[in-house]
Design an enzyme around this catalytic site. Structure first.
Site, PDB file in Angstrom:
ATOM      1  N   LYS A   1       0.742  -1.237  -0.184  1.00 14.85           N
ATOM      2  CA  LYS A   1      -0.146   0.054   0.003  1.00 14.85           C
ATOM      3  C   LYS A   1       0.791   1.295  -0.010  1.00 14.85           C
ATOM      4  O   LYS A   1       0.171   2.294  -0.318  1.00 14.85           O
ATOM      5  CB  LYS A   1      -0.907  -0.060   1.357  1.00 14.85           C
ATOM      6  CG  LYS A   1      -1.760  -1.154   1.379  1.00 14.85           C
ATOM      7  CD  LYS A   1      -2.734  -1.205   0.437  1.00 14.85           C
ATOM      8  CE  LYS A   1      -3.969  -2.366   0.467  1.00 14.85           C
ATOM      9  NZ  LYS A   1      -3.311  -3.817   0.453  1.00 14.85           N
TER      10      LYS A   1
ATOM     11  N   LYS B   1      -8.857   1.767   3.738  1.00 12.55           N
ATOM     12  CA  LYS B   1      -8.261   0.485   3.813  1.00 12.55           C
ATOM     13  C   LYS B   1      -7.260   0.204   4.950  1.00 12.55           C
ATOM     14  O   LYS B   1      -6.418   1.205   5.043  1.00 12.55           O
ATOM     15  CB  LYS B   1      -7.709   0.071   2.340  1.00 12.55           C
ATOM     16  CG  LYS B   1      -7.052   0.754   1.562  1.00 12.55           C
ATOM     17  CD  LYS B   1      -6.926   0.385   0.288  1.00 12.55           C
ATOM     18  CE  LYS B   1      -5.947   1.429  -0.493  1.00 12.55           C
ATOM     19  NZ  LYS B   1      -6.007   0.920  -2.187  1.00 12.55           N
TER      20      LYS B   1
ATOM     21  N   ARG C   1      -4.946  -5.356 -13.213  1.00 13.49           N
ATOM     22  CA  ARG C   1      -3.967  -5.811 -12.323  1.00 13.49           C
ATOM     23  C   ARG C   1      -2.934  -6.236 -13.927  1.00 13.49           C
ATOM     24  O   ARG C   1      -3.305  -6.821 -14.755  1.00 13.49           O
ATOM     25  CB  ARG C   1      -4.312  -7.203 -11.779  1.00 13.49           C
ATOM     26  CG  ARG C   1      -3.279  -8.233 -11.522  1.00 13.49           C
ATOM     27  CD  ARG C   1      -2.099  -7.713 -10.644  1.00 13.49           C
ATOM     28  NE  ARG C   1      -2.520  -7.249  -9.256  1.00 13.49           N
ATOM     29  CZ  ARG C   1      -2.653  -7.895  -8.247  1.00 13.49           C
ATOM     30  NH1 ARG C   1      -2.500  -9.296  -8.343  1.00 13.49           N
ATOM     31  NH2 ARG C   1      -3.055  -7.633  -7.393  1.00 13.49           N
TER      32      ARG C   1
ATOM     33  N   ARG D   1     -10.293  -6.372 -13.597  1.00 13.34           N
ATOM     34  CA  ARG D   1     -11.151  -6.903 -12.544  1.00 13.34           C
ATOM     35  C   ARG D   1     -12.439  -6.019 -12.273  1.00 13.34           C
ATOM     36  O   ARG D   1     -12.221  -4.806 -11.558  1.00 13.34           O
ATOM     37  CB  ARG D   1     -10.262  -7.227 -11.338  1.00 13.34           C
ATOM     38  CG  ARG D   1      -9.048  -8.001 -11.608  1.00 13.34           C
ATOM     39  CD  ARG D   1      -8.093  -8.379 -10.409  1.00 13.34           C
ATOM     40  NE  ARG D   1      -7.612  -6.896  -9.818  1.00 13.34           N
ATOM     41  CZ  ARG D   1      -6.872  -6.828  -8.798  1.00 13.34           C
ATOM     42  NH1 ARG D   1      -6.751  -8.084  -8.095  1.00 13.34           N
ATOM     43  NH2 ARG D   1      -6.561  -5.530  -8.272  1.00 13.34           N
TER      44      ARG D   1
ATOM     45  N   ARG E   1     -15.259  -3.309  -4.988  1.00 14.52           N
ATOM     46  CA  ARG E   1     -14.030  -3.934  -4.922  1.00 14.52           C
ATOM     47  C   ARG E   1     -13.983  -4.853  -6.224  1.00 14.52           C
ATOM     48  O   ARG E   1     -14.841  -5.671  -6.460  1.00 14.52           O
ATOM     49  CB  ARG E   1     -13.899  -4.736  -3.631  1.00 14.52           C
ATOM     50  CG  ARG E   1     -13.747  -3.908  -2.389  1.00 14.52           C
ATOM     51  CD  ARG E   1     -13.683  -4.805  -1.134  1.00 14.52           C
ATOM     52  NE  ARG E   1     -14.894  -5.660  -1.094  1.00 14.52           N
ATOM     53  CZ  ARG E   1     -15.233  -6.660  -0.299  1.00 14.52           C
ATOM     54  NH1 ARG E   1     -14.150  -7.104   0.611  1.00 14.52           N
ATOM     55  NH2 ARG E   1     -16.247  -7.395  -0.264  1.00 14.52           N
TER      56      ARG E   1
ATOM     57  N   ASP F   1      -1.616  -2.410  -9.472  1.00 14.01           N
ATOM     58  CA  ASP F   1      -3.242  -2.060  -9.759  1.00 14.01           C
ATOM     59  C   ASP F   1      -3.086  -0.874 -10.074  1.00 14.01           C
ATOM     60  O   ASP F   1      -2.600   0.154  -9.675  1.00 14.01           O
ATOM     61  CB  ASP F   1      -3.715  -2.334  -8.443  1.00 14.01           C
ATOM     62  CG  ASP F   1      -3.830  -3.938  -7.838  1.00 14.01           C
ATOM     63  OD1 ASP F   1      -3.586  -4.790  -8.676  1.00 14.01           O
ATOM     64  OD2 ASP F   1      -3.909  -4.274  -6.780  1.00 14.01           O
TER      65      ASP F   1
ATOM     66  N   GLU G   1      -1.704   0.325  -6.166  1.00 15.11           N
ATOM     67  CA  GLU G   1      -1.111  -0.600  -5.301  1.00 15.11           C
ATOM     68  C   GLU G   1       0.140  -1.226  -6.123  1.00 15.11           C
ATOM     69  O   GLU G   1       0.106  -1.234  -7.182  1.00 15.11           O
ATOM     70  CB  GLU G   1      -1.857  -1.832  -4.729  1.00 15.11           C
ATOM     71  CG  GLU G   1      -2.879  -1.244  -3.621  1.00 15.11           C
ATOM     72  CD  GLU G   1      -3.569  -2.303  -2.989  1.00 15.11           C
ATOM     73  OE1 GLU G   1      -3.174  -3.554  -3.205  1.00 15.11           O
ATOM     74  OE2 GLU G   1      -4.587  -2.116  -2.198  1.00 15.11           O
TER      75      GLU G   1
ATOM     76  N   ASN H   1       1.888  -4.872  -5.720  1.00 15.64           N
ATOM     77  CA  ASN H   1       1.868  -6.085  -5.010  1.00 15.64           C
ATOM     78  C   ASN H   1       3.229  -7.121  -5.222  1.00 15.64           C
ATOM     79  O   ASN H   1       3.469  -7.448  -6.378  1.00 15.64           O
ATOM     80  CB  ASN H   1       0.842  -6.863  -5.348  1.00 15.64           C
ATOM     81  CG  ASN H   1      -0.588  -6.116  -5.061  1.00 15.64           C
ATOM     82  OD1 ASN H   1      -0.913  -6.134  -3.824  1.00 15.64           O
ATOM     83  ND2 ASN H   1      -1.038  -5.395  -6.040  1.00 15.64           N
TER      84      ASN H   1
END
Length: 319
Positions: A127, A163, A213, A227, A235, A275, A283, A285
């Site tokens: 994050k 979040k 993604r 997504r 979400r 993302d 983000e 990841n």
């Protein structure tokens, strides 16, 4: 090339969804090429006074639900016996996770190729790492002070996403609008009464069309999946019910990837899932990014082959 020994530090293999799990796809590709596949779980890892060891299972894997693997052997083995070690334990990135990334570096001998590098994983909170590139990110606040967070929400009429810093899979993500009477109570819960910092991020209306993604291998984009959230949720995470949709990369998304590439390579972050919503990075990841299987199906591609190609090159140059 000669057969290598691939290790996977991961969650229990018994719980893997063979039609979705990216780690399982990597194991299948390594096995297809004739490499030996071993796996172990975080509790099986320890330091014996001179080196890191783990109880490892040598396995064969197959994409068959209910009988996804056979154990060929199980033994206590040093990590230095591995040519490549994938660190693929799912978040949360808690104290035990951090300790594991430190312990695997205590190899006392030839180090395996790490994907991803343990130091890089510790350095790149999923994050927070993107905030090193503020020009790529939506307006973001990291704070535990409830008055400060309340002001942030009030200043964004389109809404705010709240979040947890250590969240994953869409868990704990909340959409909040100014004037919501639940705000104070919700902030008390999310911040544990002001004892824990959270992420507040300007809501991006483009998220209704989905968040993208993008999988980067050695800093290069190798595939993407959009997504799309369900009608009754904000979400897009597939773990939260989002639907994977075929997509392509925009010029802006390629620009984001190019900006991130040097920092990712510098830290040995070879397999990363970023993302993007609209024109904005949200983000980065690095622990166990998913999406490989969905991209393969939608694009008729093989992203995991590019990852194993890289692992083989890195292991070959190390030898």
């Amino acid at each position: 090339m000669a057969a290598l020994t691939f290790g996977f530090l991961m969650d229990p293999l018994e719980s893997v969804r063979v039609d979705h799990d990216s780690t399982f796809a990597l194991m299948l590709e390594a096995q297809r090429r004739g490499h030996q596949v071993r796996y172990f779980e975080q509790p099986w890892l320890h330091f014996n006074g001179s080196r890191a060891e783990a109880r490892m299972r040598t396995v064969t894997v197959r994409r068959e639900p209910g009988r996804a693997f056979d154990v060929l052997a199980e033994a206590l083995q040093p990590l230095s016996e591995l040519d490549v070690l994938f660190l693929r334990k799912d978040p949360p990135v808690d104290a035990e996770f951090i300790q594991a990334t430190q312990m695997v570096e205590l190899h006392n001998g030839r180090a395996p190729v790490f994907i991803n590098n343990p130091t890089g994983i510790r350095d790149a909170n999923e994050k927070l790492f993107g905030l090193r590139f503020p020009e790529l990110m939506p307006e973001t606040l990291i704070a535990r002070d409830m008055a400060q967070l309340s002001r942030f929400v009030a200043s964004h009429p389109a809404g705010t996403i709240l979040k947890p810093v250590e969240g994953f899979g869409g868990q704990g993500i909340v959409f909040m609008q100014p004037g919501d009477r639940n705000l104070r109570s919700l902030l008390e819960v999310l911040t544990l009464g002001g004892r824990k910092a959270i992420v507040a991020q300007a809501y991006l209306p483009e998220s209704r069309q989905g968040d993208k993604r993008i999988i980067l291998v050695d800093g290069e984009p190798c595939g993407a999946v959009l997504r799309v959230p369900s009608q009754d949720d904000h979400r897009g995470n597939m773990a939260a019910g989002g639907t994977p949709v075929k997509t392509t990369l925009t010029a802006r998304e390629r620009e984001i990837c190019a900006r991130l590439k040097p920092s990712l390579q510098e830290r040995g972050l070879y397999l990363v899932g970023i993302d993007v919503i609209g024109d904005w990075l949200t983000e980065v990841n690095v622990t166990s990014p998913t999406g490989l299987v969905e991209i393969d199906k939608l694009d008729d591609s093989n992203v995991e082959a590019k990852v194993i190609d890289l692992a083989e090159r890195l292991a070959g140059s190390r030898k």
